[in-house]
Design a protein around this motif. Sequence first.
Motif, PDB file in Angstrom:
ATOM      1  N   GLY A   1       6.432 -13.682  40.733  1.00 16.76           N
ATOM      2  CA  GLY A   1       5.381 -12.729  40.412  1.00 16.76           C
ATOM      3  C   GLY A   1       5.786 -11.662  39.416  1.00 16.76           C
ATOM      4  O   GLY A   1       5.033 -10.716  39.190  1.00 16.76           O
ATOM      5  N   ARG A   2       6.947 -11.790  38.813  1.00 18.06           N
ATOM      6  CA  ARG A   2       7.388 -10.799  37.826  1.00 18.06           C
ATOM      7  C   ARG A   2       7.117 -11.310  36.418  1.00 18.06           C
ATOM      8  O   ARG A   2       7.304 -12.488  36.123  1.00 18.06           O
ATOM      9  N   SER A   3       6.689 -10.423  35.559  1.00 15.24           N
ATOM     10  CA  SER A   3       6.481 -10.809  34.167  1.00 15.24           C
ATOM     11  C   SER A   3       7.821 -10.823  33.439  1.00 15.24           C
ATOM     12  O   SER A   3       8.826 -10.287  33.928  1.00 15.24           O
ATOM     13  N   SER A   4       7.840 -11.443  32.290  1.00 12.61           N
ATOM     14  CA  SER A   4       9.082 -11.493  31.520  1.00 12.61           C
ATOM     15  C   SER A   4       9.512 -10.096  31.092  1.00 12.61           C
ATOM     16  O   SER A   4      10.703  -9.810  30.979  1.00 12.61           O
ATOM     17  N   GLU A   5       8.545  -9.209  30.900  1.00  8.74           N
ATOM     18  CA  GLU A   5       8.861  -7.818  30.545  1.00  8.74           C
ATOM     19  C   GLU A   5       9.585  -7.113  31.694  1.00  8.74           C
ATOM     20  O   GLU A   5      10.559  -6.384  31.479  1.00  8.74           O
TER      21      GLU A   5
ATOM     22  N   GLU B   1      14.681  -5.139  34.093  1.00  9.45           N
ATOM     23  CA  GLU B   1      15.681  -5.182  35.172  1.00  9.45           C
ATOM     24  C   GLU B   1      17.048  -5.592  34.630  1.00  9.45           C
ATOM     25  O   GLU B   1      18.068  -5.075  35.052  1.00  9.45           O
ATOM     26  N   GLN B   2      17.060  -6.499  33.671  1.00  6.18           N
ATOM     27  CA  GLN B   2      18.326  -6.899  33.058  1.00  6.18           C
ATOM     28  C   GLN B   2      18.950  -5.727  32.308  1.00  6.18           C
ATOM     29  O   GLN B   2      20.168  -5.514  32.373  1.00  6.18           O
TER      30      GLN B   2
END
Length: 108
Positions: A29-33, A38-39
Amino acid sequence: MALIQCPSCNKRISDKAKTCSHCDFVLAGRSSEDLQREQARAVQRRKDKLLSQSMLALLIAIAAFAYTFLEQPHPDAWQAQVSYGLIVVGLVWFVINRVRIVFLKRGR
């Protein structure tokens, strides 16, 4: 099934996993953004940790040098040997951490 890097802990996990088995970071459920953000946070945490270790190493080396300079123990005494050892360990640890920081910055 492919292996990807967890954006939080940077360990290899399955691309089908909903959470990281190492750090319990939720991938579903997380977008690539969100994952990129987070990275970036994880890289900043590693950099902060290395900077803290670097300053601790420098503090150890400076404290040992100050002791040696102020007390001037006999070179054969165990106090002198310990202070010389701490100076060397602190400086080597400092240099290693600084090199690790450079590699972390280049890894982007």
